[in-house]
Design a protein around this motif. Structure first.
Motif, short mmCIF file in Angstrom:
data_model
loop_
_atom_site.label_atom_id
_atom_site.label_comp_id
_atom_site.label_asym_id
_atom_site.label_seq_id
_atom_site.Cartn_x
_atom_site.Cartn_y
_atom_site.Cartn_z
N TRP A 138 8.91 27.00 16.35
CA TRP A 138 9.61 25.72 16.48
C TRP A 138 9.70 25.29 17.96
N HIS A 139 9.87 26.27 18.84
CA HIS A 139 9.86 25.97 20.28
C HIS A 139 8.55 25.27 20.67
N SER A 140 7.43 25.81 20.20
CA SER A 140 6.13 25.24 20.54
C SER A 140 5.92 23.88 19.88
N ILE A 141 6.39 23.74 18.62
CA ILE A 141 6.24 22.46 17.92
C ILE A 141 6.99 21.36 18.66
N LEU A 142 8.24 21.63 19.02
CA LEU A 142 9.04 20.61 19.72
C LEU A 142 8.50 20.37 21.12
N ASP A 143 7.86 21.38 21.71
CA ASP A 143 7.23 21.21 23.02
C ASP A 143 6.11 20.19 22.96
N ASN A 144 5.44 20.10 21.81
CA ASN A 144 4.33 19.16 21.66
C ASN A 144 4.80 17.72 21.55
N PHE A 145 6.11 17.50 21.42
CA PHE A 145 6.63 16.14 21.41
C PHE A 145 6.71 15.56 22.82
N ARG A 146 6.55 16.40 23.84
CA ARG A 146 6.70 15.93 25.22
C ARG A 146 5.70 14.83 25.59
N PRO A 147 4.37 15.03 25.35
CA PRO A 147 3.44 13.96 25.74
C PRO A 147 3.75 12.62 25.10
N ILE A 148 4.19 12.65 23.82
CA ILE A 148 4.47 11.39 23.12
C ILE A 148 5.75 10.75 23.65
N THR A 149 6.78 11.55 23.88
CA THR A 149 8.02 10.98 24.42
C THR A 149 7.81 10.43 25.83
N ILE A 150 6.97 11.11 26.61
CA ILE A 150 6.63 10.60 27.95
C ILE A 150 5.90 9.27 27.84
N TRP A 151 4.98 9.18 26.88
CA TRP A 151 4.23 7.93 26.69
C TRP A 151 5.16 6.78 26.30
N VAL A 152 6.07 7.04 25.36
CA VAL A 152 7.02 6.00 24.93
C VAL A 152 7.90 5.57 26.10
N THR A 153 8.33 6.54 26.90
CA THR A 153 9.15 6.22 28.07
C THR A 153 8.36 5.39 29.08
N ASP A 154 7.09 5.73 29.29
CA ASP A 154 6.24 4.96 30.21
C ASP A 154 6.08 3.51 29.74
N LEU A 155 5.91 3.32 28.43
CA LEU A 155 5.81 1.97 27.90
C LEU A 155 7.10 1.19 28.14
N PHE A 156 8.23 1.84 27.91
CA PHE A 156 9.52 1.19 28.13
C PHE A 156 9.69 0.78 29.60
N ILE A 157 9.33 1.69 30.51
CA ILE A 157 9.46 1.39 31.94
C ILE A 157 8.56 0.22 32.33
N TYR A 158 7.32 0.21 31.82
CA TYR A 158 6.37 -0.83 32.21
C TYR A 158 6.79 -2.21 31.71
N TYR A 159 7.25 -2.29 30.47
CA TYR A 159 7.53 -3.60 29.88
C TYR A 159 8.99 -4.03 30.02
N CYS A 160 9.90 -3.10 30.32
CA CYS A 160 11.32 -3.46 30.37
C CYS A 160 11.94 -3.31 31.75
N ILE A 161 11.32 -2.52 32.64
CA ILE A 161 11.93 -2.29 33.94
C ILE A 161 11.05 -2.83 35.06
N SER A 162 9.88 -2.27 35.24
CA SER A 162 9.00 -2.70 36.33
C SER A 162 7.55 -2.42 35.98
N LYS A 163 6.70 -3.41 36.17
CA LYS A 163 5.28 -3.24 35.90
C LYS A 163 4.58 -2.44 36.99
N SER A 164 5.31 -2.07 38.03
CA SER A 164 4.74 -1.22 39.07
C SER A 164 4.69 0.24 38.64
N PHE A 165 5.44 0.56 37.59
CA PHE A 165 5.49 1.94 37.10
C PHE A 165 5.22 1.92 35.60
N GLY A 166 5.11 3.11 35.04
CA GLY A 166 4.92 3.22 33.61
C GLY A 166 3.47 3.08 33.20
N GLU A 167 3.27 2.78 31.92
CA GLU A 167 1.92 2.71 31.34
C GLU A 167 1.78 1.46 30.49
#
Length: 407
Positions: free
Chosen positions: A292-321
């Motif tokens: 379960w530790h490893s399974i939940l660890d694999n959620f990191r890339p996706i949560t980072i991606w979602v956070t990058d999208l939020f930063i780019y479209y909601c905070i600043s287009k200078s950061f994020g994805e």
């Protein structure tokens, strides 16, 4: 620029040391916390022992006579050797980090993330063949779906980077392929060592004399900090590199921290966040298991991606994805990850059982689910029987109560 990977590793271990402070607070103030059995007040000469305490099988079922003390029973004493034994997961963590950092020099970050996600395979194999914990076939299906999701997410980054690069065939192409292969092997070896750490932590948390979770975090951090100071930092200081002639110059690192308030603030935030991450990671291993530790660890890339999208479209287009045509592959990867996790969690509530229906893609493991339910029912009946036996014997004079005729 403050590019100090060794210092980040050092900061991770330093943040984990806070686990020792929390361990002392939990023991001193007898705070309720997973993995800690503070016992019950002994007013009648009988000490009741928690089922998870390191005692014999008989003492888990029957009260233990304690004629002398009326003081509350405390957390079972941790033996001295345990404090040195917990240096092993710190060595695993340090070795895995070093191998992955060396491999990252030869491959792209996207490929690195993809390869790190394959560690769940190593964890599942070692859990079954080292710890001796049987994994059902449907659980292996869940693990494979998790690996597939990692490859989907990683392929998105690879395709996106491929568009930004000109494809030029040069005389150095064969050499580049060789270094890329070396990078892949180093990262895979790092993922294997990381899997050894996860499995070792699960074993330590469930031994006959277990380590409390907070002590595991704190001692792993303490040993990691010591190893960084006396082994890693001297090594990287004398290795040639781009940081003032060294691979990483600790004196330059300290100078930059002293003269930059921004770095100090970011390091303080990093200190808290990294402790929180490791704190919850060890709790997952304790309350669930290393897979379960490893399974939940694999959620990191996706949560980072979602956070990058939020930063780019909601905070600043200078950061994020930015959203691209390949982002749809990441959405599919997210769905596959959730699907694989739900398969592994069966037959619990909210899971996806592979019972031959359309969403199971023709796979039917109903017999395994029935076997799990039967084992759980027998376990529940056994626990109820033990509770009734304890209740009947609590008042017996044989276990310390003075009969009314002698009072």
């Amino acid at each position: 620029q403050f590019q100090k990977p060794i210092f980040q590793t050092f900061g991770m271990f330093l943040g984990m040391c806070f686990g020792l402070v929390m361990h002392c607070l939990v023991c001193w103030f007898r705070l309720p916390f997973p993995g800690y059995t503070h016992g019950a007040v002994n007013t009648g000469g009988t000490e009741f022992v928690d089922a998870k305490s390191p005692t014999s099988e008989r003492s888990r079922l029957l009260p233990k006579v304690n004629e002398a003390s009326e003081l509350p029973t405390g957390q079972p004493k941790v033996p001295i050797w345990m404090f040195f034994f917990l240096a092993i997961p710190a060595i695993f963590d340090l070795a895995a980090t070093a191998l992955c950092m060396m491999g990252l020099r030869y491959i792209d970050v996207s490929v690195y993330q993809l390869l790190r996600g394959s560690g769940i395979i190593f964890v599942a194999i070692m859990k079954q063949h080292v710890l001796g914990h049987h994994l059902y076939r449907f659980q292996w299906c869940g693990v494979l779906y998790n690996v597939l999701s990692v490859f989907l997410v990683g392929s998105t980054a690879i395709l996106s980077e491929g568009e930004k690069k000109d494809i030029n065939v040069t005389d150095d192409s064969e050499a580049s392929t060789g270094t890329a292969l070396l990078g892949v092997l180093l990262v895979l070896l790092g993922a294997f060592v990381q899997a050894m750490q996860y499995v070792f932590e699960e074993k330590v948390l469930n031994m006959d004399i277990p380590s409390p979770p907070l002590l595991l975090i704190g001692m792993e951090g303490l040993w990691g900090t010591i190893f960084c100071l006396i082994v890693v930092y001297p090594l990287v200081y004398f290795l040639p590199g781009d940081d003032h002639g060294s691979y990483e110059d600790p004196f330059n690192t300290w100078y930059m921290i002293q003269n930059s308030t921004q770095i100090q603030i970011f390091f303080g935030v990093y200190f808290v966040v990294i402790f929180g991450y490791n704190f919850f990671a060890v709790l997952v291993t304790f309350l669930l298991n290393s897979v379960w530790h490893s399974i939940l660890d694999n959620f990191r890339p996706i949560t980072i991606w979602v956070t990058d999208l939020f930063i780019y479209y909601c905070i600043s287009k200078s950061f994020g994805e930015q959203w691209t045509i390949y982002s749809w592959i990441q959405v599919v990867g997210m769905g596959v990850l959730l699907y694989g996790t739900a398969i592994y969690n069966a037959p619990n509530a909210g899971s996806v059982p592979l019972d031959g229906k359309w969403y199971a893609l023709g796979l039917d493991f109903s017999s395994e689910y029935d076997e799990i339910r039967q084992v759980e029912e027998e376990k529940l009946a056994d626990e109820e029987f033990k509770a009734r036996m304890l209740h009947q014997k609590m008042g017996s004079s044989f276990f310390g109560e003075i009969p009314p005729s002698l009072a």
